[in-house]
Design an enzyme around this catalytic site. Structure first.
Site, short mmCIF file in Angstrom:
data_model
loop_
_atom_site.label_atom_id
_atom_site.label_comp_id
_atom_site.label_asym_id
_atom_site.label_seq_id
_atom_site.Cartn_x
_atom_site.Cartn_y
_atom_site.Cartn_z
N ASN A 73 -13.34 3.65 -1.61
CA ASN A 73 -12.45 2.52 -1.36
C ASN A 73 -13.00 1.80 -0.14
O ASN A 73 -12.74 2.20 1.00
CB ASN A 73 -11.01 2.99 -1.11
CG ASN A 73 -10.07 1.80 -0.96
OD1 ASN A 73 -10.51 0.65 -0.90
ND2 ASN A 73 -8.77 2.07 -0.91
N TYR B 260 0.80 -1.23 0.00
CA TYR B 260 0.00 0.00 0.00
C TYR B 260 0.83 1.28 0.00
O TYR B 260 0.27 2.37 -0.06
CB TYR B 260 -0.95 0.00 1.21
CG TYR B 260 -1.93 -1.16 1.17
CD1 TYR B 260 -2.89 -1.23 0.17
CD2 TYR B 260 -1.88 -2.18 2.12
CE1 TYR B 260 -3.78 -2.30 0.10
CE2 TYR B 260 -2.76 -3.24 2.08
CZ TYR B 260 -3.71 -3.30 1.07
OH TYR B 260 -4.58 -4.35 1.00
N HIS C 184 -8.93 1.54 -5.66
CA HIS C 184 -8.07 0.71 -4.80
C HIS C 184 -6.63 1.11 -5.02
O HIS C 184 -6.22 1.33 -6.17
CB HIS C 184 -8.25 -0.78 -5.11
CG HIS C 184 -9.65 -1.23 -4.89
ND1 HIS C 184 -10.15 -1.50 -3.64
CD2 HIS C 184 -10.68 -1.39 -5.75
CE1 HIS C 184 -11.43 -1.82 -3.75
NE2 HIS C 184 -11.77 -1.77 -5.02
C1 DQA Z 1 -7.75 -2.19 -0.94
C2 DQA Z 1 -7.69 -3.64 -1.44
C3 DQA Z 1 -8.53 -4.55 -0.54
O1 DQA Z 1 -8.47 -5.90 -0.99
C4 DQA Z 1 -7.99 -4.50 0.87
O2 DQA Z 1 -8.80 -5.28 1.72
C5 DQA Z 1 -7.84 -3.12 1.39
C6 DQA Z 1 -7.32 -2.09 0.50
C7 DQA Z 1 -6.82 -1.28 -1.78
O3 DQA Z 1 -7.00 -0.06 -1.69
O4 DQA Z 1 -5.92 -1.76 -2.47
O5 DQA Z 1 -8.07 -2.86 2.56
O6 DQA Z 1 -9.07 -1.72 -1.10
#
Ligand code: DQA
Length: 145
Positions: free
Chosen positions: A73, A22, A99
């Protein structure tokens, strides 16, 4: 034009949470970036994050009165929540799904979204820039573009 950004569970931990997936940008930094983009676009922005599914549902319900569109998101709720899907079906507020990570390069259970077919479009895999891209695309669509 009023746009609400809805962030789901664990996004409050951005910056320290799995940085290899992330990145290192915190949620506060992301908000600052998105607000700068909104100012450029003349968009009035509301920013929200919750770790709780029921609160997320209530935030979606509140869109009907408070927003012309939403950037969403939903974190892990994206893959699991019929309740959030139902809330979007109920309010019929246009939204873009975003995402940070590329869902399609991840585990099979993340490759399906319960929201994506209701969205105008999905931005996935561009990190924080995805929020700016999504906001621009949403504003253009709401403005008739
Ligand atoms: C997310 C992707 C999701 O699978 C994950 O559970 C997240 C973040 C992303 O921003 O890449 O919490 O939404």
């Amino acid at each position: 034009m009023r746009i609400t950004v809805l962030n789901g569970p664990n996004l409050n931990l951005l910056g320290s949470r799995e940085p290899e997936v992330y990145g290192r940008t915190t949620l506060d930094q992301l908000e600052t970036m998105v607000r700068a983009e909104a100012d450029e676009l003349g968009v009035s922005l509301t920013w929200y994050q919750t770790n709780h599914e029921g609160e997320f549902v209530e935030a979606v319900q509140a869109l009907a009165a408070a927003a012309d569109g939403a950037l969403v998101n939903a974190g892990a709720f994206t893959h699991t929540s019929l309740a959030i899907r139902d809330a979007f079906l109920a309010v019929q507020v246009p939204f873009v799904e975003v995402h940070l990570s590329n869902l399609f390069a991840r585990e099979p259970e993340r490759r399906h979204s319960r929201l994506a077919d209701l969205a105008i479009g999905v931005v996935t895999g561009f990190g924080p820039m995805g929020y700016r891209l999504g906001l621009r695309a949403l504003a253009a669509r709401l403005g008739g573009g």
